[in-house]
Scaffold this motif. Structure first.
Motif, PDB file in Angstrom:
ATOM      1  N   PRO A   1       0.606  -1.174   0.243  1.00 50.11           N
ATOM      2  CA  PRO A   1      -0.520   0.323  -0.496  1.00 50.11           C
ATOM      3  C   PRO A   1       0.682   1.531  -0.037  1.00 50.11           C
ATOM      4  N   ARG A   2       0.509   2.407  -1.000  1.00 50.30           N
ATOM      5  CA  ARG A   2       0.982   3.008  -0.746  1.00 50.30           C
ATOM      6  C   ARG A   2       0.590   4.640   0.578  1.00 50.30           C
ATOM      7  N   PHE A   3       1.639   4.964   0.724  1.00 53.80           N
ATOM      8  CA  PHE A   3       1.367   6.397   2.040  1.00 53.80           C
ATOM      9  C   PHE A   3       2.115   7.493   1.857  1.00 53.80           C
ATOM     10  N   LEU A   4       1.091   8.934   2.610  1.00 54.94           N
ATOM     11  CA  LEU A   4       2.394  10.537   2.476  1.00 54.94           C
ATOM     12  C   LEU A   4       3.220   9.621   3.141  1.00 54.94           C
ATOM     13  N   VAL A   5       4.529  10.720   2.648  1.00 51.23           N
ATOM     14  CA  VAL A   5       6.033  10.650   3.452  1.00 51.23           C
ATOM     15  C   VAL A   5       6.242  12.142   3.059  1.00 51.23           C
ATOM     16  N   THR A   6       5.730  12.258   5.039  1.00 53.43           N
ATOM     17  CA  THR A   6       5.429  14.039   4.997  1.00 53.43           C
ATOM     18  C   THR A   6       6.483  14.587   4.265  1.00 53.43           C
TER      19      THR A   6
END
Length: 518
Positions: A253-258
């Motif tokens: 799954p992809r997720f935001l990297v701040t």
């Protein structure tokens, strides 16, 4: 037919919708708040980096940074409202009343960080879960307020207007006027009519019309599509911002990297460890998001690599783990050590800079229909949004819109007819076909209307989407309602609107980049 009457119908319970509901209810109005999921299930909950709290005497620097990020296209009046009123909104609600647990220095002062496009540190944060900390506190206060009714799992289907939904024939001659919406309750199959003096679109963005997005499922431009169908003015829909750093690993799954990682010293590198951004922009890895996203896109196109990397080697390891605990936790789940391995990242659709056109009090060209948050477009972001302005825009927009609506309800008369009956078909929609069609929307938008566009690609996208819309309309006319069907109907319409806007604008600015090279 069930009909619910209220003062304010708020469609969407992220930070903008929740803050509006709180302000309106405290002024004595009755509020119906539609919440797709639980109190904290919204895009606002996923906001990692922070919220601007700029109390420095150099406030003009923030205005110039917003204008620069927008490629000179931001609305000066909207920028001035955010710069001048934003600190008060943060202080009164988040600091004084809710006492959000923002990170602080050893001396007790708010800890400030910096993100891409910012000329100085002015962003406050709660580790790397700022949105969750803010929205959970605001949502809890909303649920303590007696004259707010949260409809959990409810989804708006269409807006009610005098010209389309009144039983009185003469109402079709009235000016464009909204008086509520058809709503599909959570777990229900039959819509109910919610009749309201004021209807507020706060449905968030449209990132999920693209194959890769940082947005929550269901974020397909519901507010944009519903507003379009009743004649509301839309603006700047071609300006879709792609966040440059989203975790990438095959099959994961992809997720935001701040972006705050880069604000603290992380840099973008290719697989050879080369800092490719230093040759692209004077701010290197802290360049505005549109520039970084295109640079990554070009780097990957030239190399054939699946991703680039965030190099955290210049950060103190203990500080990084304390400052970004969510990142380390999620990376560890996929066997990635952010310090030792570097973080694999790619761009993904993140934020809609355009939307339903409003003034600075949330008003659209449709009487009694308002829009706030990412659904709305005051021109604050122009062609590209500056980092960490979104949560602040939610707070300020909600305050001004609620105050204007309170004044209207005290002083105006409202025409609130009983709406025409809804007649539901008996057939059930094929969920497999719905998933297939939604997948086609996302693939089409990513391949032909994504980070880099061309007239030929946009023409192909339009042709595919027009044909698909006919199929979806047939679904909609002959099948019973379901949330997935509503998602698909609005996703196709929103995608067509974005493609149309992009086709009309031949000039590359900000997040809209057009090339003639195929």
């Amino acid at each position: 037919m069930e009909v619910i009457h209220t003062d304010c119908l708020v469609i969407g319970a992220g930070l903008a919708g929740s803050a509006y509901a709180l302000s309106a209810a405290r002024a004595g109005l009755d509020v119906q708040l539609l919440s797709l999921g639980g109190p904290s299930e919204a895009n606002s909950d996923w906001a990692q980096g922070g919220i601007i709290y700029d109390t420095s005497p150099e406030g003009d620097l923030l205005a110039s940074d917003i204008a620069a990020a927008s490629d000179g296209t931001a609305n000066p009046a909207a920028v001035a409202q955010l710069v001048n009123e934003g600190p008060k909104a943060v202080r009164e609600l988040l600091l004084d009343e809710l006492d959000i647990d923002f990170d602080r220095t050893e001396s007790g002062d708010l800890e400030l960080t910096r993100e891409g496009g910012h000329s100085q540190r002015r962003i406050i944060h709660a580790r790397d879960l700022t949105g969750r900390a803010i929205l959970s506190a605001v949502a809890a206060r909303v649920d303590e307020t007696t004259n707010i009714t949260r409809q959990t799992g409810a989804i708006a289907v269409d807006l009610l207007t005098l010209s389309h939904n009144s039983e009185l024939p003469q109402d079709r001659y009235a000016p464009l006027t909204c008086f509520g919406a058809w709503v599909l309750p959570g777990g229900g199959t039959e819509p109910v009519a919610v009749v309201a003096r004021k209807t507020i679109l706060a449905t968030g963005g449209l990132g999920q019309i693209f194959q890769h997005s940082t947005n929550r499922p269901g974020t397909v431009g519901h507010g944009v599509a519903m507003a379009y169908r009743v004649g509301a003015r839309l603006i700047d829909l071609e300006y879709v911002q792609f966040h440059p750093t989203v975790f990438h690993a095959r099959g994961k799954p992809r997720f935001l990297v701040t972006e705050a990682l880069r604000g603290e010293g992380a840099v973008l590198v290719n697989r050879h460890g080369e800092r490719f951004m230093d040759q692209v922009h004077e701010r290197g890895s802290l360049a505005p998001r549109d520039i970084v996203s295109r640079a990554i896109h070009q780097e990957l196109a030239a190399s054939g690599d699946p991703c680039v990397y965030l190099d955290l080697s210049e950060l103190d390891a203990d500080f990084a783990r304390q400052r970004f605990p969510s990142l380390f936790e999620r990376c560890a789940a996929y066997d990635v050590d952010p310090i030792a391995d570097r973080v694999p990242v790619v761009p993904a659709a993140h934020y809609a800079c355009g939307g339903v056109h409003t003034d600075l009090e949330g008003r659209t060209n449709v009487l009694h229909l308002n829009a706030i948050g990412e659904t709305a477009c005051t021109g604050l972001h122009g062609a590209n949004r500056l980092a960490s302005t979104s949560l602040l825009e939610c707070l300020t927009g909600a305050r001004f819109t609620a105050a204007a609506d309170v004044a209207d309800i005290e002083s105006m008369e409202f025409r609130l007819p009983e709406p025409k009956s809804w007649h539901s078909p008996k057939s059930e929609a094929d969920s497999t076909l719905i998933r297939q069609d939604l997948g086609l929307v996302r693939q089409t938008m990513w391949n032909y209307a994504g980070i880099v566009r061309s007239p030929r690609r946009l023409t192909r996208a339009r042709r595919i989407l027009l044909e698909l819309r006919e199929e979806v309309q047939s679904f909609y006319r002959h099948c019973r309602l379901s949330p997935d069907l509503v998602d698909l109907r609005n996703a196709v319409q929103t995608a067509l609107l974005v493609v149309h806007a992009a086709s009309l604008n031949p000039r590359s600015r900000g997040s809209h980049f057009v090339t003639t090279d195929d």
